[in-house]
Design an enzyme around this catalytic site. Structure first.
Site, PDB file in Angstrom:
ATOM      1  N   ILE B  85       0.932  -0.817   0.013  1.00  0.00           N
ATOM      2  CA  ILE B  85      -0.088  -0.227   0.421  1.00  0.00           C
ATOM      3  C   ILE B  85       0.722   0.845   0.417  1.00  0.00           C
ATOM      4  CG2 ILE B  85      -0.773  -0.267   2.656  1.00  0.00           C
ATOM      5  CD1 ILE B  85      -3.533   1.001  -0.428  1.00  0.00           C
ATOM      6  N   ASP B 161      -7.415  -2.142   4.855  1.00  0.00           N
ATOM      7  CA  ASP B 161      -7.650  -3.069   6.127  1.00  0.00           C
ATOM      8  C   ASP B 161      -6.849  -3.740   6.518  1.00  0.00           C
ATOM      9  OD1 ASP B 161      -8.688  -4.762   3.638  1.00  0.00           O
ATOM     10  OD2 ASP B 161      -7.751  -6.332   5.345  1.00  0.00           O
ATOM     11  N   GLY B 303      -6.075  -6.967  -0.012  1.00  0.00           N
ATOM     12  CA  GLY B 303      -6.419  -5.762   1.227  1.00  0.00           C
ATOM     13  C   GLY B 303      -5.808  -4.701   1.037  1.00  0.00           C
ATOM     14  N   GLU B 304      -5.562  -4.004   2.466  1.00  0.00           N
ATOM     15  CA  GLU B 304      -3.821  -2.414   2.871  1.00  0.00           C
ATOM     16  C   GLU B 304      -5.006  -1.579   1.725  1.00  0.00           C
ATOM     17  OE1 GLU B 304      -0.228  -3.316   1.525  1.00  0.00           O
ATOM     18  OE2 GLU B 304      -0.354  -5.458   2.606  1.00  0.00           O
ATOM     19  N   GLY B 305      -5.852  -1.526   1.074  1.00  0.00           N
ATOM     20  CA  GLY B 305      -6.297  -0.712   0.079  1.00  0.00           C
ATOM     21  C   GLY B 305      -5.472  -0.511  -1.100  1.00  0.00           C
TER      22      GLY B 305
END
Lengths: 338, 338
Positions: B85, B161, B303-305
């Site tokens: 990210i 997240d 995830g993580e954005g």
């Protein structure tokens, strides 16, 4: 492709702080870039979209919602900075090269590369689009344009097109190579109504009957049912591949050029990166034939290279991921449990 | 949404030098942005991804390939700049805000926003994840974090997240709302093997049996089978929507948060922009429930954005298209024939 570099790239990706393979196509792209350049780390200093513009005799059959004069008008728009491709190329930091490879009328603008092979193709519903010599010449224009651009520093190239009526020859090329029923692969291009769609289907059917393109002879297919800008795009791809520069393929017309390039030299596929999948039903089929997976699904159907330049951001993201992410060891993060 | 602004945006798009609708989702995005802001022209000065981090008691059931300690380790990685990210947010020019909303251990780092509601959820296979009060408190953390970020100038927000095991509660939330068979909606998360997948399916089945979440009570669903970071993401979305700021939704976990937000206030959907569709089979189902169409198909599942920040480039492209393209009149290009 350089298998050693690809293996080293995959190994590095597997050691970065993320589950193996969890960045999907971004990881595959990083591996492909390594295979293309022979280096695990890549960056792009000069991104370029090459737009090939040409006219189509088959427009006389009423296959498009736009009059033929829009081709030169849009070329002027590209050179004045007002078209969609200008906005998106500025957004992505890419330079535009616009080539008149076969516009029917003459455009006078200092920014235009005039490399006209012919003033528009002949009507494919009645005979071949161009001669075999013209097809070869148009491919050469593409190759030379790519080489010149690479000599000036371009290290990531996108393909673009302009030509009223050009989804018709693109669909004809696909029909020649795939043998699929026209109803499955012919779409509404710029958004034609049912009447024009019938005219388009008829024109393609006649083009295939009259010209009998032989799928084993890609230059023959191009000359018989293709287009000058499609030939130019095939040349750009072959030129980029010969210099080991990645080339991002746009929509239906560009991918028709990619199909021709792949039939002339299958190794060129290794240097192609698919960008988006367009609304045209044939585009998906073409990408499947090439074994390429698009990344952007935005129902775009404009051409000009608009989808391809949007994908530049993703290609750069892939190059940065492999270069800039920390490894598990560097970051002190625990690896997967066995 | 502001219908007048949306209509004006659509009219302008139809006058730009391209066939109507030919930029597909890029045009729809420009219209949506107009509806959100009430202005035809929009630009983004400060892009922010808000990452909510929390742990999950259900990790004890062996549902993930990674040990729980990876949650705080990855939080430190986010704050040190080495995670995916970080690379992608730098690439897209976005700022990262990382919130400890429920990590089981304490992370000491000046860059971390510590707003811990609880030291990880309880094991949903045995009882509720958290109390109703804790769920509300976690949503409020998200709302306040979004508001603070907007007060500091953020005008485009992405959700992210971190939380080992968090595809399990996300899938449980989807099961509670959709009633679909678990086999259709539960995936391999970070890439678990068949044995762990069975454990995951069992854990979700038990969570639904033990907690009996009521789909009419979204906060109850969240408290019973959800997670703290999922609650925080729901809050970020509600907070952004309440201030009319567009919010880009990432993958499975973020979209679970979006589902919760949409059930609390259906108007929040108007402010959501879908980014990518992940490898997780449930993600597609969630997006369908929300009526949102993803733009990027890259088989990502990190995830993580990461998917959401990649979409920022497309959102900005849409904003520039409507603002910077020439009209037919300005460019002297002929319009469609009737």
């Amino acid at each position: 492709l350089d298998n050693t570099a690809m293996q080293r790239a995959r190994e590095r990706l597997d050691n970065l702080t993320k589950p193996k393979g969890s960045l999907g196509a971004l990881e595959d792209l990083a591996v492909k870039l390594a295979g293309i350049s022979g280096k695990v780390f890549n960056d792009f200093r000069k991104k370029t979209v090459i737009i090939m513009a040409g006219d189509h005799g088959v427009a006389d059959e009423g296959v498009s919602a736009y009059p033929k004069e829009v081709t030169p008008q849009m070329v002027v728009n590209f050179l004045s900075g007002g078209a969609a491709i200008n906005v998106l190329a500025r957004h992505e930091g890419a330079e535009i090269i616009c080539v008149d490879i076969g516009v029917a009328s003459d455009v006078d603008h200092p920014g235009l590369l005039v490399r006209k092979v012919k003033k528009g193709t002949d009507n494919i519903a009645k005979g071949p689009a161009m001669s075999r010599e013209e097809a070869i010449k148009a491919i050469e224009v593409g190759v030379v344009t790519a080489w010149e651009s690479i000599d000036k520093g371009s290290d990531l190239i996108a393909t673009g097109d302009m030509g009223i009526g050009n989804t018709t020859p693109s669909s004809a090329i696909l029909a020649a190579f795939s043998g699929k029923p026209l109803e499955e692969i012919v779409g509404r291009g710029t958004g034609i109504d049912d009447l024009r769609l019938q005219k388009k289907l008829n024109a393609i059917r006649k083009a295939l009957e009259v010209n009998k393109p032989d799928p084993e002879d890609p230059i023959g297919v191009l000359a018989k049912v293709g287009g000058l800008e499609i030939a130019g795009i095939a040349g750009v791809i072959l030129g980029a591949a010969s210099r080991r520069v990645p080339v991002i393929i746009d929509g239906l017309i560009s991918t028709a050029g990619a199909l021709i390039a792949s039939k002339i030299d299958p190794r060129s596929i290794n240097f192609m990166i698919a960008s988006h999948v367009s609304e045209e039903p044939g585009h998906k089929v073409m990408l499947e034939l090439l074994g390429l997976k698009p990344m952007i699904f935005m129902r775009m159907r404009l051409g000009e290279g608009t989808g391809a330049v949007l994908a530049m951001n993703l290609v750069e993201a892939a190059a940065k991921i492999i270069k800039e992410m920390a490894t598990f060891e560097e970051a002190g993060v625990s690896k997967e449990e066995i």
